[in-house]
Motif scaffolding. Structure first.
Motif, short mmCIF file in Angstrom:
data_model
loop_
_atom_site.label_atom_id
_atom_site.label_comp_id
_atom_site.label_asym_id
_atom_site.label_seq_id
_atom_site.Cartn_x
_atom_site.Cartn_y
_atom_site.Cartn_z
N GLU A 192 0.61 -1.33 -0.32
CA GLU A 192 -0.25 -0.42 -0.02
C GLU A 192 0.98 1.34 0.06
OE1 GLU A 192 -2.99 -0.10 3.67
OE2 GLU A 192 -3.23 -2.28 2.66
N ARG A 193 1.77 0.61 0.15
CA ARG A 193 3.08 2.33 0.29
C ARG A 193 3.86 2.04 -0.39
NH1 ARG A 193 5.00 0.86 6.99
NH2 ARG A 193 3.30 0.84 8.02
N LYS A 194 3.93 1.54 -1.26
CA LYS A 194 4.37 1.68 -1.96
C LYS A 194 3.49 1.88 -3.70
CE LYS A 194 4.84 -1.11 -5.86
NZ LYS A 194 5.30 -2.35 -6.41
N ARG A 195 2.06 1.35 -3.52
CA ARG A 195 1.79 2.19 -4.26
C ARG A 195 0.67 4.31 -3.67
NH1 ARG A 195 -4.11 2.88 -3.75
NH2 ARG A 195 -4.74 1.44 -1.95
N GLY A 196 1.36 3.79 -2.51
CA GLY A 196 1.10 5.56 -2.29
C GLY A 196 2.04 6.40 -2.79
N PHE A 197 3.57 5.53 -2.66
CA PHE A 197 4.40 6.79 -3.53
C PHE A 197 4.64 6.74 -4.44
CE2 PHE A 197 7.96 5.90 -5.92
CZ PHE A 197 8.99 7.32 -5.62
N MET A 198 4.20 5.25 -5.72
CA MET A 198 4.23 5.52 -6.91
C MET A 198 2.67 6.45 -7.29
SD MET A 198 5.74 3.91 -8.39
CE MET A 198 5.68 4.33 -10.51
N ASP A 199 1.31 6.78 -6.85
CA ASP A 199 0.22 7.61 -7.74
C ASP A 199 0.34 9.11 -6.98
OD1 ASP A 199 -1.32 5.40 -7.96
OD2 ASP A 199 -2.25 6.19 -5.36
N ALA A 200 1.60 9.00 -6.27
CA ALA A 200 1.94 10.55 -6.10
C ALA A 200 3.51 11.03 -6.85
CB ALA A 200 3.08 11.15 -4.76
N VAL A 201 4.47 10.43 -7.47
CA VAL A 201 4.87 10.99 -8.64
C VAL A 201 4.43 10.66 -9.69
CG1 VAL A 201 7.03 9.60 -7.07
CG2 VAL A 201 6.22 8.18 -8.83
N GLN A 202 3.59 9.49 -10.17
CA GLN A 202 3.21 9.74 -11.21
C GLN A 202 1.81 11.66 -11.17
OE1 GLN A 202 0.66 6.44 -11.28
NE2 GLN A 202 2.75 4.49 -11.76
N LYS A 203 1.51 11.70 -10.86
CA LYS A 203 0.62 12.72 -10.58
C LYS A 203 1.95 13.74 -10.71
CE LYS A 203 -2.26 15.96 -7.25
NZ LYS A 203 -2.77 16.56 -5.92
N HIS A 204 2.43 13.62 -9.87
CA HIS A 204 3.26 15.26 -10.16
C HIS A 204 4.33 15.19 -11.74
CE1 HIS A 204 2.55 17.27 -7.16
NE2 HIS A 204 1.66 16.37 -6.38
N ASN A 205 4.78 13.81 -12.24
CA ASN A 205 4.82 13.70 -13.54
C ASN A 205 6.74 13.81 -12.76
OD1 ASN A 205 5.35 12.41 -16.24
ND2 ASN A 205 5.69 14.61 -16.87
N ILE A 206 7.10 12.51 -11.63
CA ILE A 206 8.40 12.75 -11.40
C ILE A 206 9.22 11.61 -11.48
CG2 ILE A 206 9.51 13.25 -9.29
CD1 ILE A 206 8.55 15.44 -9.85
N PRO A 207 10.05 11.83 -12.17
CA PRO A 207 10.91 10.51 -12.38
C PRO A 207 11.05 9.66 -10.99
CG PRO A 207 12.10 12.07 -12.99
CD PRO A 207 11.20 13.03 -12.14
N SER A 208 10.89 8.07 -11.16
CA SER A 208 11.29 7.55 -9.59
C SER A 208 11.89 6.04 -9.33
CB SER A 208 9.78 7.46 -9.02
OG SER A 208 9.08 6.76 -9.76
N GLN A 209 12.34 6.00 -8.49
CA GLN A 209 12.94 4.23 -8.61
C GLN A 209 11.98 3.41 -7.70
OE1 GLN A 209 14.95 3.14 -11.33
NE2 GLN A 209 14.84 4.74 -12.27
N VAL A 210 12.35 2.46 -7.63
CA VAL A 210 11.42 1.59 -6.07
C VAL A 210 12.69 0.53 -6.10
CG1 VAL A 210 9.81 0.91 -5.56
CG2 VAL A 210 8.85 1.89 -6.82
N LYS A 243 25.04 2.70 -2.65
CA LYS A 243 26.02 3.79 -3.92
C LYS A 243 26.25 2.44 -4.53
CE LYS A 243 31.55 4.26 -4.31
NZ LYS A 243 30.96 4.18 -6.85
N SER A 244 25.87 1.79 -5.50
CA SER A 244 25.12 1.76 -6.45
C SER A 244 23.94 1.98 -7.50
CB SER A 244 25.16 -0.43 -7.06
OG SER A 244 24.52 -0.58 -7.73
N ILE A 245 22.93 2.59 -6.25
CA ILE A 245 21.90 2.61 -6.89
C ILE A 245 22.07 4.44 -7.10
CG2 ILE A 245 19.82 3.87 -6.03
CD1 ILE A 245 19.20 0.19 -3.70
N PHE A 246 22.96 4.60 -6.06
CA PHE A 246 23.30 6.29 -6.33
C PHE A 246 23.98 6.30 -7.63
CE2 PHE A 246 21.22 6.90 -1.97
CZ PHE A 246 20.06 8.65 -2.77
N ASP A 247 24.91 6.10 -8.31
CA ASP A 247 26.14 5.53 -9.05
C ASP A 247 25.25 5.40 -10.21
OD1 ASP A 247 28.45 5.77 -7.45
OD2 ASP A 247 28.88 4.18 -7.59
#
Length: 335
Positions: free
Chosen positions: A195-213, A231-235
């Protein structure tokens, strides 16, 4: 040891009346009850509660099952439960599952053997087979679920709107100027984390923000490996400037890892957790989070169970509203 005969002699009431007092009978007047209990205290008499339970069919015990006692969220819930139950004439037994279904099965079977009057429960991350829960429900033992509930047709639960909480957390990062977000997601088998992941995705989609999960379920097991993974994620995604972690313990761990990687919080990356744990205000910087009202969840769950034990069996589902608690980890320089 002194017994009920001596109490009857001291107070001048019958043995039956003394017995009714210790069996919590409503047939005894408050004045008589007080007199009997004072006499029992004066002679240091302790009634055999197990024998009384066998006679009455009531144990005066409520079983509480939590995934982890040392998790600040669940310890706050237990505090809320105790505040309600302590004045009700019931005692509680606490069992922790360590997120294992087998331990959960054992705890519920033990509660049935002890003839507990009711159960308060949050299911483990492993729990997929619900036959052990159906067993206790079939026994007509009242049960109230809090935080995590099974995918069953159940009558009583107190939960949080996890989708809304995650949406609020994510939108807060965006409002603070973050334009490229990362969500460290919880175990995909646990409904509240999805549910928390879905809330995250709904917010970034509404604001058209690039995202990673990223699901980093083995995080916190090996700090060296955790540093390598983060470090690998941020690289791979150097533009990440906001992180939403599924829980405060994970957020605190990420905060420490970012510090080791010399990534400034909140200057370079803003970070928010979920839970508003007691330690959230003590980290450096202090951690923004979503308040789950954990103590209130415990109080409401206990009250709901006590009402059920009194015969109020109307199906009740309470969903609490999350609240944003902003601290230093998501502040801008001018705040």
């Amino acid at each position: 040891m002194a017994g009920i005969k001596e109490i009857a002699k001291i107070t001048g009431v019958s043995l039956a009346t003394v017995s009714r007092v210790f069996n919590d009978s409503p047939l005894v007047s408050p004045k008589t009850r007080e007199k009997v209990l004072k006499a029992a205290k004066d002679i240091d008499y302790r009634p055999n509660m197990m024998a009384a339970a066998l006679r009455s069919g009531k144990s005066k015990i409520i079983g509480v099952i939590v995934p982890e006692v040392n998790n600040s969220f669940f310890s706050d819930i237990i505090n809320g439960i105790e505040q309600v139950v302590s004045d009700s004439g019931f005692n509680i037994i606490i069992s922790q599952t360590h997120e294992q279904q087998e331990r959960e099965n054992t705890a519920l079977n033990s509660f049935l053997e002890l003839n507990v009057d009711g159960v308060l429960m949050s299911i483990s991350k492993e729990t997929k087979d619900h036959s052990h829960i159906k067993k206790i429900m079939d026994s007509k033992t009242p049960i109230v679920f809090f935080d995590r509930r099974p995918t069953l047709k159940i009558t009583h639960s107190v939960t949080l709107d996890n989708h809304l909480g995650a949406y609020i957390a994510t939108e807060h990062l965006i409002n603070m100027g973050c334009t490229n977000l990362l969500h460290i997601a919880g175990n995909a088998n646990v409904g509240i984390f999805e549910e928390r992941k879905r809330g995250f995705m709904d917010a970034v989609q509404k604001h058209n923000i690039p995202s990673q999960v990223h699901y980093l379920s083995d995080f916190k097991s090996n700090t060296k490996e955790d540093l390598k993974n983060l470090k690998s994620i941020f690289d791979q995604h150097p533009n990440i400037d906001g992180v939403f972690a599924y829980g405060d313990e994970m957020a605190m761990h990420i905060l420490n890892l970012l510090g080791t990687l010399k990534i400034d919080v909140p200057g370079k990356v803003k970070l928010i957790g979920f839970g508003n744990a007691n330690f959230s205000a003590l980290t450096q910087p202090s951690l923004s989070s979503i308040d789950q009202e954990s103590s209130l969840m415990g109080e409401l769950s206990a009250n709901l169970l006590l009402q059920n034990l009194k015969g109020v069996t109307r199906p009740t589902t309470r969903v609490l509203s999350p609240k944003l608690v902003q601290r230093e980890s998501t502040q801008n320089d001018d705040q």
